[in-house]
Design a protein around this motif. Structure first.
Motif, PDB file in Angstrom:
ATOM      1  N   ILE A  65       0.818  -1.216   0.000  1.00  0.00           N
ATOM      2  CA  ILE A  65       0.000   0.000   0.000  1.00  0.00           C
ATOM      3  C   ILE A  65       0.852   1.265   0.000  1.00  0.00           C
ATOM      4  O   ILE A  65       0.452   2.298  -0.541  1.00  0.00           O
ATOM      5  CB  ILE A  65      -0.966  -0.016   1.198  1.00  0.00           C
ATOM      6  CG1 ILE A  65      -2.020   1.126   1.081  1.00  0.00           C
ATOM      7  CG2 ILE A  65      -0.212   0.110   2.514  1.00  0.00           C
ATOM      8  CD1 ILE A  65      -2.901   1.005  -0.115  1.00  0.00           C
ATOM      9  N   TYR A  66       2.045   1.208   0.586  1.00  0.00           N
ATOM     10  CA  TYR A  66       2.889   2.398   0.620  1.00  0.00           C
ATOM     11  C   TYR A  66       3.389   2.749  -0.784  1.00  0.00           C
ATOM     12  O   TYR A  66       3.480   3.929  -1.150  1.00  0.00           O
ATOM     13  CB  TYR A  66       4.055   2.183   1.581  1.00  0.00           C
ATOM     14  CG  TYR A  66       3.605   1.905   2.990  1.00  0.00           C
ATOM     15  CD1 TYR A  66       3.256   2.944   3.839  1.00  0.00           C
ATOM     16  CD2 TYR A  66       3.501   0.602   3.464  1.00  0.00           C
ATOM     17  CE1 TYR A  66       2.823   2.703   5.140  1.00  0.00           C
ATOM     18  CE2 TYR A  66       3.061   0.346   4.754  1.00  0.00           C
ATOM     19  CZ  TYR A  66       2.730   1.397   5.582  1.00  0.00           C
ATOM     20  OH  TYR A  66       2.293   1.151   6.855  1.00  0.00           O
ATOM     21  N   ASP A  67       3.724   1.708  -1.570  1.00  0.00           N
ATOM     22  CA  ASP A  67       4.104   1.934  -2.961  1.00  0.00           C
ATOM     23  C   ASP A  67       2.923   2.498  -3.749  1.00  0.00           C
ATOM     24  O   ASP A  67       3.077   3.409  -4.567  1.00  0.00           O
ATOM     25  CB  ASP A  67       4.582   0.631  -3.595  1.00  0.00           C
ATOM     26  CG  ASP A  67       5.605  -0.102  -2.740  1.00  0.00           C
ATOM     27  OD1 ASP A  67       6.478   0.578  -2.158  1.00  0.00           O
ATOM     28  OD2 ASP A  67       5.516  -1.331  -2.623  1.00  0.00           O
ATOM     29  N   ALA A  68       1.742   1.937  -3.483  1.00  0.00           N
ATOM     30  CA  ALA A  68       0.541   2.401  -4.183  1.00  0.00           C
ATOM     31  C   ALA A  68       0.225   3.856  -3.856  1.00  0.00           C
ATOM     32  O   ALA A  68      -0.234   4.615  -4.717  1.00  0.00           O
ATOM     33  CB  ALA A  68      -0.644   1.502  -3.824  1.00  0.00           C
ATOM     34  N   HIS A  69       0.472   4.262  -2.621  1.00  0.00           N
ATOM     35  CA  HIS A  69       0.238   5.661  -2.245  1.00  0.00           C
ATOM     36  C   HIS A  69       1.084   6.609  -3.086  1.00  0.00           C
ATOM     37  O   HIS A  69       0.616   7.681  -3.507  1.00  0.00           O
ATOM     38  CB  HIS A  69       0.562   5.876  -0.775  1.00  0.00           C
ATOM     39  CG  HIS A  69      -0.549   5.498   0.142  1.00  0.00           C
ATOM     40  ND1 HIS A  69      -1.834   5.969   0.011  1.00  0.00           N
ATOM     41  CD2 HIS A  69      -0.567   4.689   1.217  1.00  0.00           C
ATOM     42  CE1 HIS A  69      -2.591   5.468   0.962  1.00  0.00           C
ATOM     43  NE2 HIS A  69      -1.848   4.680   1.695  1.00  0.00           N
ATOM     44  N   VAL A  70       2.339   6.243  -3.328  1.00  0.00           N
ATOM     45  CA  VAL A  70       3.224   7.100  -4.116  1.00  0.00           C
ATOM     46  C   VAL A  70       2.667   7.275  -5.529  1.00  0.00           C
ATOM     47  O   VAL A  70       2.647   8.390  -6.071  1.00  0.00           O
ATOM     48  CB  VAL A  70       4.647   6.511  -4.153  1.00  0.00           C
ATOM     49  CG1 VAL A  70       5.528   7.286  -5.122  1.00  0.00           C
ATOM     50  CG2 VAL A  70       5.259   6.524  -2.755  1.00  0.00           C
ATOM     51  N   VAL A  71       2.183   6.185  -6.119  1.00  0.00           N
ATOM     52  CA  VAL A  71       1.615   6.253  -7.466  1.00  0.00           C
ATOM     53  C   VAL A  71       0.381   7.156  -7.491  1.00  0.00           C
ATOM     54  O   VAL A  71       0.253   8.057  -8.330  1.00  0.00           O
ATOM     55  CB  VAL A  71       1.270   4.843  -7.978  1.00  0.00           C
ATOM     56  CG1 VAL A  71       0.551   4.924  -9.323  1.00  0.00           C
ATOM     57  CG2 VAL A  71       2.518   3.991  -8.094  1.00  0.00           C
ATOM     58  N   CYS A  72      -0.538   6.902  -6.563  1.00  0.00           N
ATOM     59  CA  CYS A  72      -1.799   7.646  -6.566  1.00  0.00           C
ATOM     60  C   CYS A  72      -1.582   9.137  -6.303  1.00  0.00           C
ATOM     61  O   CYS A  72      -2.203   9.996  -6.938  1.00  0.00           O
ATOM     62  CB  CYS A  72      -2.753   7.061  -5.524  1.00  0.00           C
ATOM     63  SG  CYS A  72      -3.350   5.402  -5.960  1.00  0.00           S
TER      64      CYS A  72
END
Length: 569
Positions: A65-72
């Motif tokens: 989820i932390y990687d996904a936060h950066v993308v979003c």
């Protein structure tokens, strides 16, 4: 008026020309640019990264989820709600640019995260990573707690917000003055356009005598507030929140008032000095906003230990706030002795007990029966005599006699708080928990462990043994990798004793953000399970990877009243 229309038309023409040029552009992507592909809506899809003149994908190894936060957040969404693996949105083409990505969550793009490097990896396109971002209709925006200048963008604009903002900034053809009074004295005025304000049904009937009354610390935000009347957009920070909410309330702008009210939980963790939290609580009391009061007071209660350690405890916390906190059972503290020490330090800062007890008696809020006997013994002052007696009585009476006392007196002082010290709690090692969250195993003393568990005992009329386990993927979790699930159960032999049958437990799971502040407290259910289904829907935000997990035991006594059962905490 015609000049105003001409101004808006001219700007519209310029924007349309610019937009037309942008639509005809088919190349020129910057290196590290990201996009979502293959999804059913703009806020979800396969993650693709532009590098070295070519679009490629990201491998799902270590993807969370932390990687996904950066993308979003790069794509101007507020945050991610899911990190997906296994080519959920179909297999991509081209190179797999990144593998083993490990972001903190606050990086500006994936290239700044730890990874195997550009083009280095061992994945196929069947492992392409994907994300689901929180839709733009959601009011929450990116709010990194590490940056004190972080702002929340409120956007209620429906048409021409940028153009109207430019019109306000220019001051061209303004024909209405808004008087600004600072601390009761007229300090300035702001020129606005009557036509623009008359479009608001709330303001249309009161354009004759417009004024804004603020204190000196809010005067810096008046222009931003008036600009909001044009654009329905405003950036709100922890410093401006109270001021903007106050002006919105004075002007009857319900939408902005409600939006700023929702932001209280967002700003509360941002100030480790507690000055902001105390100021917001006092403001919420002054304007009689009960929802804000609850949000502020709960945060102060959960972080009471840190509040007492801060300079604000002895310098800035008024009596009303102290009493409101001491009356709560959700104070998260090491022990009740800590609460007594806090009372003494607060009184000492105001001249000591002799100087304050004529006006109030804070000792009535201290729960002496919850203080261990060895700590009670050290309390020698005569002012503690009644509390010591009650505490010793609670510790020394046989259980049957104690139940009689509870029935007769029905004292709230026997209600435990959330005690995070020994022996009432168990704290999972944060490094082990972080390793286990990522890899589903961890090493302790060079031995591999596939479960994160522990055991301890509590002294409730004879030791009660407990076993506890922490998990990050569970059938009760609503999304992969996002939930925390904990178990806390008694040993079978403890459940069978007659004394044990006179107790129930309202146990808690306490989550701290990087050990700095408590951001969530979850109840264990009757089956001994506590689930936080989405860590990003917690009571207060936490943008750190590192969480401290504590399980806390809270016993309640079951007493008989007129033939019926009643629970007494």
């Amino acid at each position: 008026m015609s000049r105003v229309c001409f101004f808006i038309s001219s700007v519209l023409l310029l924007v349309n020309i610019s937009l037309g040029q942008d639509l005809n552009t088919t190349h020129g992507f910057q290196d590290r640019h990201m996009r979502l592909a293959g999804g059913p809506s703009p806020n979800e899809g396969r993650v693709e990264v532009y590098h070295d003149g070519q679009w490629g994908t990201v491998c799902d190894d270590e993807w969370d989820i932390y990687d996904a936060h950066v993308v979003c957040q790069y794509l101007n969404f507020s945050e991610a709600t899911s990190a997906l693996d296994g080519a959920t949105y179909g297999e991509g083409t081209g190179p797999i640019w990144l593998d083993d990505v490990k972001c903190r969550g606050d990086e500006s793009d994936l290239s700044l995260c730890e990874s195997a490097g550009w083009g280095n990896g061992n994945c196929g396109h069947g492992e392409d990573a994907g994300v689901i971002c929180k839709p733009v209709s959601d009011p929450w925006s990116n709010s990194s707690l590490e940056n004190p200048t972080t702002h929340h963008a409120v956007n209620h604009g429906t048409a021409l917000p940028e153009l109207l903002g430019a019109l306000f900034d220019s001051g061209h053809d303004c024909d209405l003055q808004i008087a600004v009074r600072v601390d009761g004295d007229k300090a300035d005025s702001i020129c606005v356009h009557r036509l623009i304000l008359s479009l608001d049904s709330v303001l249309n009937g009161s354009l004759a005598d417009l004024h804004i009354d603020v204190t000196s610390n809010c005067s810096h935000y008046v222009a931003s507030f008036v600009r909001y009347l044009y654009t329905r957009q405003i950036n709100i920070t922890s410093s401006s929140l109270q001021c903007i909410h106050g002006m919105a309330s004075d002007w009857g702008l319900k939408q902005l008032q409600e939006e700023t009210g929702k932001l209280y939980s967002w700003v509360l963790p941002q100030d480790p000095t507690f000055q902001t939290q105390l100021s917001l609580y006092e403001y919420s009391v002054r304007v009689a906003n009960e929802a804000m009061q609850r949000a502020c007071l709960r945060y102060l209660a959960w972080n009471f230990e840190a509040l007492v350690l801060s300079p604000a405890w002895t310098s800035s916390v008024p009596l009303g706030t102290v009493e409101a906190l001491l009356s709560r059972s959700d104070l998260v503290v090491p022990s009740e002795s800590y609460v007594l020490d806090a009372v003494e330090s607060w009184e000492a800062a105001r001249g000591g007990a002799s100087a304050t007890e004529d006006r109030f008696d804070l000792l009535k809020h201290v729960r002496f029966p919850m203080i261990p006997a060895e700590d009670l013994y050290r309390l020698q002052s005569p002012r503690y005599q009644a509390g010591r007696l009650l505490g010793f009585q609670f510790s020394a009476l046989r259980f049957g006699e104690l139940l009689g006392e509870l029935v007769a007196q029905r004292k709230a002082c026997t209600t435990p708080r959330i005690y995070t010290g020994k022996p009432w709690s168990f704290t999972f090692d944060s490094e082990e928990a972080q390793d286990y969250r990522r890899r589903k195993f961890f090493f302790r003393n060079e031995t591999r462990h596939d479960t994160l568990d522990g055991s301890f005992s509590t002294p409730v009329y004879g030791d009660v043994s407990w076993s506890t386990e922490l998990a990050f993927q569970n059938k009760d979790c609503t999304r992969r990798e996002l939930c925390v699930s904990a178990k806390l159960v008694q040993s079978d032999d403890c459940k069978q004793t007659e004394v044990a049958k006179r107790f129930v437990f309202e146990n808690k799971l306490v989550l701290s953000c990087a050990g700095r502040y408590v951001f969530h407290v979850e109840d264990f259910n009757s089956r001994g399970k506590a689930v936080v289904p989405d860590i990003w829907w917690s009571a207060y935000p936490c943008n750190s990877r590192s969480h401290v997990h504590q399980v806390v035991v809270r016993p309640k006594y079951i007493i008989a009243l007129n033939g019926t059962e009643e629970q007494q905490e």
